[in-house]
Design a protein around this motif. Sequence first.
Motif, PDB file in Angstrom:
ATOM      1  N   TRP A   1       0.717  23.839  -2.138  1.00 46.10           N
ATOM      2  CA  TRP A   1       1.480  22.709  -1.607  1.00 46.10           C
ATOM      3  C   TRP A   1       2.703  23.243  -0.874  1.00 46.10           C
ATOM      4  O   TRP A   1       3.489  24.000  -1.428  1.00 46.10           O
ATOM      5  CB  TRP A   1       1.891  21.778  -2.750  1.00 46.10           C
ATOM      6  N   LEU A   2       2.863  22.852   0.393  1.00 45.37           N
ATOM      7  CA  LEU A   2       4.007  23.283   1.194  1.00 45.37           C
ATOM      8  C   LEU A   2       5.025  22.182   1.398  1.00 45.37           C
ATOM      9  O   LEU A   2       6.209  22.449   1.615  1.00 45.37           O
ATOM     10  CB  LEU A   2       3.533  23.777   2.566  1.00 45.37           C
ATOM     11  N   GLY A   3       4.553  20.940   1.367  1.00 47.83           N
ATOM     12  CA  GLY A   3       5.438  19.803   1.589  1.00 47.83           C
ATOM     13  C   GLY A   3       4.657  18.523   1.484  1.00 47.83           C
ATOM     14  O   GLY A   3       3.419  18.526   1.420  1.00 47.83           O
ATOM     15  N   GLY A   4       5.382  17.407   1.481  1.00 47.08           N
ATOM     16  CA  GLY A   4       4.691  16.138   1.364  1.00 47.08           C
ATOM     17  C   GLY A   4       5.558  14.961   1.750  1.00 47.08           C
ATOM     18  O   GLY A   4       6.777  15.081   1.917  1.00 47.08           O
ATOM     19  N   ALA A   5       4.893  13.827   1.893  1.00 46.13           N
ATOM     20  CA  ALA A   5       5.558  12.571   2.226  1.00 46.13           C
ATOM     21  C   ALA A   5       4.899  11.440   1.446  1.00 46.13           C
ATOM     22  O   ALA A   5       3.681  11.451   1.244  1.00 46.13           O
ATOM     23  CB  ALA A   5       5.473  12.300   3.729  1.00 46.13           C
ATOM     24  N   VAL A   6       5.718  10.482   1.032  1.00 40.45           N
ATOM     25  CA  VAL A   6       5.232   9.276   0.374  1.00 40.45           C
ATOM     26  C   VAL A   6       5.882   8.102   1.075  1.00 40.45           C
ATOM     27  O   VAL A   6       7.096   8.106   1.334  1.00 40.45           O
ATOM     28  CB  VAL A   6       5.573   9.258  -1.136  1.00 40.45           C
ATOM     29  N   ALA A   7       5.070   7.101   1.411  1.00 42.29           N
ATOM     30  CA  ALA A   7       5.575   5.926   2.121  1.00 42.29           C
ATOM     31  C   ALA A   7       4.928   4.671   1.556  1.00 42.29           C
ATOM     32  O   ALA A   7       3.835   4.724   0.986  1.00 42.29           O
ATOM     33  CB  ALA A   7       5.271   6.045   3.614  1.00 42.29           C
TER      34      ALA A   7
ATOM     35  N   LYS B   1       0.858  -1.172   0.000  1.00 42.16           N
ATOM     36  CA  LYS B   1       0.000   0.000   0.000  1.00 42.16           C
ATOM     37  C   LYS B   1       0.900   1.230   0.000  1.00 42.16           C
ATOM     38  O   LYS B   1       1.864   1.283   0.746  1.00 42.16           O
ATOM     39  CB  LYS B   1      -0.879  -0.025   1.250  1.00 42.16           C
ATOM     40  N   THR B   2       0.567   2.193  -0.832  1.00 44.30           N
ATOM     41  CA  THR B   2       1.328   3.439  -0.860  1.00 44.30           C
ATOM     42  C   THR B   2       0.505   4.530  -0.206  1.00 44.30           C
ATOM     43  O   THR B   2      -0.695   4.647  -0.440  1.00 44.30           O
ATOM     44  CB  THR B   2       1.673   3.834  -2.309  1.00 44.30           C
ATOM     45  N   ILE B   3       1.172   5.314   0.629  1.00 47.08           N
ATOM     46  CA  ILE B   3       0.524   6.403   1.349  1.00 47.08           C
ATOM     47  C   ILE B   3       1.136   7.717   0.862  1.00 47.08           C
ATOM     48  O   ILE B   3       2.356   7.838   0.756  1.00 47.08           O
ATOM     49  CB  ILE B   3       0.738   6.264   2.859  1.00 47.08           C
ATOM     50  N   SER B   4       0.299   8.684   0.581  1.00 48.41           N
ATOM     51  CA  SER B   4       0.750   9.999   0.134  1.00 48.41           C
ATOM     52  C   SER B   4       0.067  11.053   0.993  1.00 48.41           C
ATOM     53  O   SER B   4      -1.161  11.086   1.079  1.00 48.41           O
ATOM     54  CB  SER B   4       0.393  10.192  -1.341  1.00 48.41           C
ATOM     55  N   ILE B   5       0.858  11.896   1.646  1.00 48.26           N
ATOM     56  CA  ILE B   5       0.343  12.922   2.550  1.00 48.26           C
ATOM     57  C   ILE B   5       0.955  14.265   2.152  1.00 48.26           C
ATOM     58  O   ILE B   5       2.152  14.347   1.899  1.00 48.26           O
ATOM     59  CB  ILE B   5       0.698  12.592   4.013  1.00 48.26           C
ATOM     60  N   SER B   6       0.141  15.305   2.108  1.00 43.34           N
ATOM     61  CA  SER B   6       0.632  16.638   1.750  1.00 43.34           C
ATOM     62  C   SER B   6       0.246  17.660   2.804  1.00 43.34           C
ATOM     63  O   SER B   6      -0.765  17.520   3.484  1.00 43.34           O
ATOM     64  CB  SER B   6       0.041  17.088   0.408  1.00 43.34           C
TER      65      SER B   6
END
Length: 142
Positions: free
Chosen positions: A49-55, A37-42
């Motif tokens: 858009w200020l920043g983000g993470a992908v896991a 499962k891929t998770i994407s958070i912004s």
Amino acid sequence: MFEIKKSDIEKNEKKIIAVLNEQYTQSFTGNEPLTAKTISISAIKDEKWLGGAVASLFGNTLHLSLLGVEQSHRHESIGSRLIEAVQQEAMENQCLYMTVNTQDYQARRFYEKYGFDVFASVEDMPFVGTTKFYLKKQLSSQ
């Protein structure tokens, strides 16, 4: 005869995961196949858009593959809030571990501040004169 060539990532990932799940269920009978499962958070403010993470979640581990914050918005706790959100996702998915890798010129201290420990490093990777660090964090006892 077969050939080796570049391929569509989604199709390739799906087939690789199916093969690995088959091996997993044969090795550990009674277990359900693993799913990725891929998770994407912004971080967003006023639709910007200020920043983000992908896991990626796989098995009992969440691997944080990308985390970045716009230069003009650093030191506003955006990275901290993103890492906390990613960790919350890991815990909601019953992960035991989180992993991440970073370069010596990037965010090693940031991750250590959030409980990650270096378990390996490779010098001159990916460039001569730099070191890549691999970090992990145990979320709960096994």
